[in-house]
Design a protein around this motif. Structure first.
Motif, PDB file in Angstrom:
ATOM      1  N   ASP A  16      19.151 -16.903  -5.297  1.00  0.00           N
ATOM      2  CA  ASP A  16      19.833 -17.087  -4.016  1.00  0.00           C
ATOM      3  C   ASP A  16      18.907 -17.736  -2.988  1.00  0.00           C
ATOM      4  O   ASP A  16      17.707 -17.944  -3.243  1.00  0.00           O
ATOM      5  N   SER A  17      19.485 -17.996  -1.828  1.00  0.00           N
ATOM      6  CA  SER A  17      18.733 -18.593  -0.715  1.00  0.00           C
ATOM      7  C   SER A  17      18.833 -17.705   0.517  1.00  0.00           C
ATOM      8  O   SER A  17      19.797 -16.946   0.688  1.00  0.00           O
ATOM      9  N   ARG A  19      17.518 -17.975   4.915  1.00  0.00           N
ATOM     10  CA  ARG A  19      16.798 -18.684   5.958  1.00  0.00           C
ATOM     11  C   ARG A  19      16.312 -17.684   6.993  1.00  0.00           C
ATOM     12  O   ARG A  19      17.108 -16.974   7.620  1.00  0.00           O
ATOM     13  N   ARG A  66      10.233 -24.877  -3.189  1.00  0.00           N
ATOM     14  CA  ARG A  66      11.342 -23.926  -3.009  1.00  0.00           C
ATOM     15  C   ARG A  66      11.549 -23.562  -1.542  1.00  0.00           C
ATOM     16  O   ARG A  66      12.678 -23.327  -1.127  1.00  0.00           O
ATOM     17  N   GLN A  81      13.270 -21.878   5.292  1.00  0.00           N
ATOM     18  CA  GLN A  81      14.362 -21.957   4.333  1.00  0.00           C
ATOM     19  C   GLN A  81      13.808 -21.624   2.960  1.00  0.00           C
ATOM     20  O   GLN A  81      12.880 -22.294   2.484  1.00  0.00           O
ATOM     21  N   ASN A  83      14.726 -21.139  -0.951  1.00  0.00           N
ATOM     22  CA  ASN A  83      15.674 -21.384  -2.028  1.00  0.00           C
ATOM     23  C   ASN A  83      15.118 -20.890  -3.359  1.00  0.00           C
ATOM     24  O   ASN A  83      13.913 -20.667  -3.492  1.00  0.00           O
ATOM     25  N   SER A  84      16.003 -20.722  -4.308  1.00  0.00           N
ATOM     26  CA  SER A  84      15.595 -20.297  -5.653  1.00  0.00           C
ATOM     27  C   SER A  84      14.680 -19.082  -5.590  1.00  0.00           C
ATOM     28  O   SER A  84      13.602 -19.049  -6.209  1.00  0.00           O
ATOM     29  N   LEU A  85      15.106 -18.090  -4.860  1.00  0.00           N
ATOM     30  CA  LEU A  85      14.269 -16.905  -4.660  1.00  0.00           C
ATOM     31  C   LEU A  85      14.031 -16.166  -5.959  1.00  0.00           C
ATOM     32  O   LEU A  85      14.896 -16.121  -6.855  1.00  0.00           O
TER      33      LEU A  85
END
Length: 125
Positions: A16-17, A19, A66, A81, A83-85
Protein backbone atom coordinates in the motif's frame (compact mmCIF):
# COMPACT_ATOMS: atom_id res chain seq x y z
CA UNK A 1 11.44 28.80 16.88
CA UNK A 2 9.84 26.31 14.52
CA UNK A 3 7.10 23.89 15.48
CA UNK A 4 6.54 20.79 13.40
CA UNK A 5 3.42 18.65 13.39
CA UNK A 6 3.31 15.38 11.49
CA UNK A 7 0.18 13.63 10.27
CA UNK A 8 -0.88 10.89 7.89
CA UNK A 9 0.40 7.80 9.63
CA UNK A 10 -1.66 4.67 10.02
CA UNK A 11 -2.00 0.93 9.60
CA UNK A 12 -1.69 -0.37 6.05
CA UNK A 13 -0.91 -3.61 4.28
CA UNK A 14 2.29 -4.43 2.45
CA UNK A 15 2.26 -2.88 -1.00
CA UNK A 16 0.00 0.00 0.00
CA UNK A 17 0.85 3.70 -0.05
CA UNK A 18 0.73 6.48 2.52
CA UNK A 19 1.50 10.16 2.42
CA UNK A 20 2.87 11.80 5.51
CA UNK A 21 2.62 15.52 6.02
CA UNK A 22 4.61 17.82 8.25
CA UNK A 23 3.25 21.29 8.86
CA UNK A 24 5.69 23.91 10.09
CA UNK A 25 5.12 27.17 11.89
CA UNK A 26 7.12 30.29 11.16
CA UNK A 27 7.69 32.54 8.21
CA UNK A 28 11.14 31.30 7.20
CA UNK A 29 10.19 27.75 6.29
CA UNK A 30 11.75 27.96 2.85
CA UNK A 31 15.27 28.48 4.19
CA UNK A 32 15.18 25.29 6.24
CA UNK A 33 16.34 21.95 5.12
CA UNK A 34 13.64 19.41 5.90
CA UNK A 35 14.19 15.78 6.68
CA UNK A 36 12.27 12.63 7.52
CA UNK A 37 13.64 10.08 9.97
CA UNK A 38 12.13 6.95 11.44
CA UNK A 39 12.61 4.86 14.54
CA UNK A 40 11.47 1.30 15.00
CA UNK A 41 11.17 -0.29 18.47
CA UNK A 42 14.57 -1.15 19.86
CA UNK A 43 16.41 0.55 17.03
CA UNK A 44 18.16 3.85 16.56
CA UNK A 45 16.59 6.69 14.68
CA UNK A 46 17.49 6.40 11.03
CA UNK A 47 17.52 8.76 8.10
CA UNK A 48 14.83 8.37 5.45
CA UNK A 49 14.89 11.42 3.16
CA UNK A 50 15.76 15.11 3.18
CA UNK A 51 15.62 18.13 0.96
CA UNK A 52 17.03 21.63 0.94
CA UNK A 53 16.63 23.88 -2.08
CA UNK A 54 20.26 24.97 -2.02
CA UNK A 55 21.68 21.53 -1.37
CA UNK A 56 19.54 18.96 -3.09
CA UNK A 57 17.72 15.80 -2.06
CA UNK A 58 18.88 12.55 -0.51
CA UNK A 59 17.22 9.24 0.22
CA UNK A 60 18.20 6.26 2.27
CA UNK A 61 19.05 3.30 0.08
CA UNK A 62 16.27 1.30 1.70
CA UNK A 63 13.58 3.68 0.44
CA UNK A 64 15.07 4.91 -2.83
CA UNK A 65 12.61 4.44 -5.66
CA UNK A 66 9.67 3.95 -3.27
CA UNK A 67 9.56 7.14 -1.21
CA UNK A 68 9.46 10.73 -2.43
CA UNK A 69 10.01 13.86 -0.38
CA UNK A 70 8.43 17.08 -1.54
CA UNK A 71 7.58 20.43 -0.06
CA UNK A 72 5.14 23.24 -0.56
CA UNK A 73 6.75 26.40 0.77
CA UNK A 74 3.53 28.36 0.34
CA UNK A 75 1.85 25.97 2.78
CA UNK A 76 4.89 25.52 5.04
CA UNK A 77 4.50 21.79 4.57
CA UNK A 78 6.80 18.94 3.67
CA UNK A 79 5.47 15.59 2.48
CA UNK A 80 6.72 12.05 2.34
CA UNK A 81 4.97 9.93 -0.27
CA UNK A 82 5.54 6.28 0.58
CA UNK A 83 4.72 3.65 -2.02
CA UNK A 84 5.16 -0.11 -2.08
CA UNK A 85 5.34 -0.19 1.69
CA UNK A 86 7.00 -3.13 3.38
CA UNK A 87 6.67 -4.49 6.93
CA UNK A 88 10.22 -3.29 7.61
CA UNK A 89 9.03 0.28 7.03
CA UNK A 90 7.07 0.04 10.27
CA UNK A 91 8.27 2.78 12.60
CA UNK A 92 7.49 6.14 14.12
CA UNK A 93 8.25 8.73 11.47
CA UNK A 94 9.60 12.13 12.46
CA UNK A 95 10.12 15.26 10.45
CA UNK A 96 12.92 17.65 11.27
CA UNK A 97 14.10 21.09 10.24
CA UNK A 98 17.63 22.40 10.09
CA UNK A 99 19.07 25.69 8.89
CA UNK A 100 22.61 24.49 8.40
CA UNK A 101 22.22 21.10 6.81
CA UNK A 102 24.07 20.34 3.62
CA UNK A 103 23.95 17.42 1.24
CA UNK A 104 26.61 15.47 3.18
CA UNK A 105 25.06 16.20 6.57
CA UNK A 106 21.40 15.58 5.74
CA UNK A 107 21.56 12.07 7.17
CA UNK A 108 22.75 13.15 10.64
CA UNK A 109 19.99 13.71 13.23
CA UNK A 110 22.19 16.05 15.26
CA UNK A 111 22.34 18.50 12.37
CA UNK A 112 18.64 19.30 12.71
CA UNK A 113 17.37 22.03 15.00
CA UNK A 114 13.70 21.14 15.40
CA UNK A 115 11.71 17.92 15.53
CA UNK A 116 8.08 16.94 15.35
CA UNK A 117 6.37 14.56 17.74
CA UNK A 118 6.23 11.70 15.27
CA UNK A 119 3.52 9.69 13.56
CA UNK A 120 3.19 5.90 13.64
CA UNK A 121 3.32 3.92 10.43
CA UNK A 122 2.53 0.22 10.69
CA UNK A 123 2.75 -2.07 7.67
CA UNK A 124 1.26 -5.53 8.03
CA UNK A 125 2.37 -8.46 5.90
Amino acid sequence: QVQLVESGGGLVQAGDSLRLSCAASGRTFSVYGMGWFRQAPGKEREFVAANRWSAGTRYADSVKGRFTISRDNAKNTVYLQMNSLKPEDTAVYYCAAGRQITLPTMTIPGQYDYWGQGTQVTVSS
